[in-house]
Motif scaffolding. Structure first.
Motif, PDB file in Angstrom:
ATOM      1  N   ASP A 135       0.807  -1.221   0.000  1.00  0.00           N
ATOM      2  CA  ASP A 135       0.000   0.000   0.000  1.00  0.00           C
ATOM      3  C   ASP A 135       0.842   1.275   0.000  1.00  0.00           C
ATOM      4  OD1 ASP A 135       0.882   0.212   2.639  1.00  0.00           O
ATOM      5  OD2 ASP A 135      -1.089  -0.107   3.531  1.00  0.00           O
ATOM      6  N   GLY A 136       2.162   1.133   0.130  1.00  0.00           N
ATOM      7  CA  GLY A 136       3.049   2.302   0.071  1.00  0.00           C
ATOM      8  C   GLY A 136       3.096   3.111   1.355  1.00  0.00           C
ATOM      9  N   LYS A 137       2.319   2.718   2.329  1.00  0.00           N
ATOM     10  CA  LYS A 137       2.335   3.422   3.615  1.00  0.00           C
ATOM     11  C   LYS A 137       3.490   2.894   4.447  1.00  0.00           C
ATOM     12  CE  LYS A 137      -2.560   4.306   3.418  1.00  0.00           C
ATOM     13  NZ  LYS A 137      -3.864   3.921   3.864  1.00  0.00           N
ATOM     14  N   LEU A 138       3.956   3.677   5.358  1.00  0.00           N
ATOM     15  CA  LEU A 138       5.137   3.311   6.142  1.00  0.00           C
ATOM     16  C   LEU A 138       4.785   2.897   7.565  1.00  0.00           C
ATOM     17  CD1 LEU A 138       7.447   6.181   4.884  1.00  0.00           C
ATOM     18  CD2 LEU A 138       7.514   3.781   4.207  1.00  0.00           C
ATOM     19  N   LYS A 139       3.577   2.400   7.771  1.00  0.00           N
ATOM     20  CA  LYS A 139       3.142   2.021   9.114  1.00  0.00           C
ATOM     21  C   LYS A 139       4.075   0.973   9.730  1.00  0.00           C
ATOM     22  CE  LYS A 139      -0.846   0.330  11.657  1.00  0.00           C
ATOM     23  NZ  LYS A 139      -2.198  -0.207  11.598  1.00  0.00           N
ATOM     24  N   SER A 140       4.375  -0.087   9.008  1.00  0.00           N
ATOM     25  CA  SER A 140       5.268  -1.132   9.522  1.00  0.00           C
ATOM     26  C   SER A 140       6.656  -0.571   9.780  1.00  0.00           C
ATOM     27  CB  SER A 140       5.374  -2.289   8.535  1.00  0.00           C
ATOM     28  OG  SER A 140       4.147  -2.911   8.361  1.00  0.00           O
ATOM     29  N   HIS A 141       7.126   0.237   8.863  1.00  0.00           N
ATOM     30  CA  HIS A 141       8.459   0.821   8.980  1.00  0.00           C
ATOM     31  C   HIS A 141       8.543   1.729  10.216  1.00  0.00           C
ATOM     32  CE1 HIS A 141      12.373   1.898   7.439  1.00  0.00           C
ATOM     33  NE2 HIS A 141      12.081   3.175   7.601  1.00  0.00           N
ATOM     34  N   VAL A 187      10.552  10.610   5.480  1.00  0.00           N
ATOM     35  CA  VAL A 187      10.838  11.880   6.142  1.00  0.00           C
ATOM     36  C   VAL A 187       9.873  11.978   7.309  1.00  0.00           C
ATOM     37  CG1 VAL A 187      10.843  14.390   5.902  1.00  0.00           C
ATOM     38  CG2 VAL A 187      11.561  12.957   3.982  1.00  0.00           C
ATOM     39  N   LEU A 188      10.426  12.165   8.504  1.00  0.00           N
ATOM     40  CA  LEU A 188       9.578  12.243   9.692  1.00  0.00           C
ATOM     41  C   LEU A 188       9.060  13.660   9.892  1.00  0.00           C
ATOM     42  CD1 LEU A 188      11.629  10.162  12.288  1.00  0.00           C
ATOM     43  CD2 LEU A 188       9.774   9.396  10.811  1.00  0.00           C
ATOM     44  N   SER A 189       7.843  13.733  10.384  1.00  0.00           N
ATOM     45  CA  SER A 189       7.301  15.042  10.755  1.00  0.00           C
ATOM     46  C   SER A 189       7.995  15.493  12.038  1.00  0.00           C
ATOM     47  CB  SER A 189       5.789  14.937  10.986  1.00  0.00           C
ATOM     48  OG  SER A 189       5.539  14.139  12.141  1.00  0.00           O
ATOM     49  N   ILE A 190       7.869  16.757  12.355  1.00  0.00           N
ATOM     50  CA  ILE A 190       8.462  17.270  13.592  1.00  0.00           C
ATOM     51  C   ILE A 190       7.868  16.548  14.793  1.00  0.00           C
ATOM     52  CG2 ILE A 190       8.614  19.323  15.085  1.00  0.00           C
ATOM     53  CD1 ILE A 190       8.861  20.990  12.485  1.00  0.00           C
ATOM     54  N   THR A 191       6.578  16.261  14.741  1.00  0.00           N
ATOM     55  CA  THR A 191       5.908  15.545  15.833  1.00  0.00           C
ATOM     56  C   THR A 191       6.517  14.153  16.023  1.00  0.00           C
ATOM     57  OG1 THR A 191       3.875  16.713  15.283  1.00  0.00           O
ATOM     58  CG2 THR A 191       3.659  14.779  16.686  1.00  0.00           C
ATOM     59  N   GLU A 192       6.730  13.419  14.927  1.00  0.00           N
ATOM     60  CA  GLU A 192       7.338  12.089  15.024  1.00  0.00           C
ATOM     61  C   GLU A 192       8.756  12.177  15.572  1.00  0.00           C
ATOM     62  OE1 GLU A 192       6.556   8.821  14.661  1.00  0.00           O
ATOM     63  OE2 GLU A 192       4.486   9.425  14.439  1.00  0.00           O
ATOM     64  N   CYS A 193       9.513  13.160  15.108  1.00  0.00           N
ATOM     65  CA  CYS A 193      10.880  13.343  15.612  1.00  0.00           C
ATOM     66  C   CYS A 193      10.866  13.590  17.116  1.00  0.00           C
ATOM     67  CB  CYS A 193      11.571  14.517  14.907  1.00  0.00           C
ATOM     68  SG  CYS A 193      12.041  14.187  13.216  1.00  0.00           S
TER      69      CYS A 193
END
Length: 176
Positions: free
Chosen positions: A104-110, A155-161
């Protein structure tokens, strides 16, 4: 066991049989369609048979990107004895060179793997009798390069970082 063969008057050739153990890990094949992939797998299996390499097809995973449901249901065959390869679910992550991809191209697992790695290292150093400098060294030389490598495909969002940073900064502050 060695074997000597006399060739002419002065030539002597020796041959030896050597047992070797080898492992085939992290092998990835990409194809434009199911038939091309089956051809790749057939060629690979011929190679493995010629070289007496045993493969465990139960460990293999297939990502079928943009496959029709009809094409998705036709199994790819691999191994000796021949087995049907498992097709990953659309949202299921499959590891390729240390990063996780899904159909699906989403990075949920990653992203989950990234959080698990941070949690694992933080939990490991949290209760250890180490100094703040040792904790900082582990974070700088192990944790951050691990996360950096995993970020090669996203690329992580600022929130994820901030979520990731908060986890290791908290344990580092407790060590000070």
């Amino acid at each position: 066991a060695g074997e000597q063969i006399l060739l002419g008057k002065k030539e002597l050739r020796e041959s030896y049989t050597v047992s070797v153990a080898a492992y085939v890990d992290d092998t990835s094949w990409a194809a434009c369609g199911r038939q091309q992939m089956q051809n790749f797998l057939n060629i690979a299996m011929d190679f493995f048979n010629i070289n007496d390499v045993e493969i465990n097809p139960k460990k293999a995973k297939v990502i079928a990107i943009n496959a029709s449901s009809q094409n998705r249901n036709i199994p790819l065959l691999f191994g000796s004895p021949v087995m049907e390869l498992q097709v990953a679910q659309k949202e299921e992550g499959v590891r390729v060179l240390g990063v996780w991809f899904s159909e699906d191209g989403k990075l949920k697992s990653h992203m989950q793997v990234m959080h698990n790695r941070v949690n694992n290292i933080v939990e490991t150093i949290k209760d250890k009798m180490i100094t703040d400098k040792q904790a900082a060294y582990i974070i700088q030389r192990v944790l951050i390069p691990t996360v950096e490598y995993l970020m090669n495909i996203c690329v992580l969002s600022i929130t994820e970082c901030k979520k990731l940073e908060t986890k290791y900064m908290k344990v580092l502050k407790h060590k000070c």
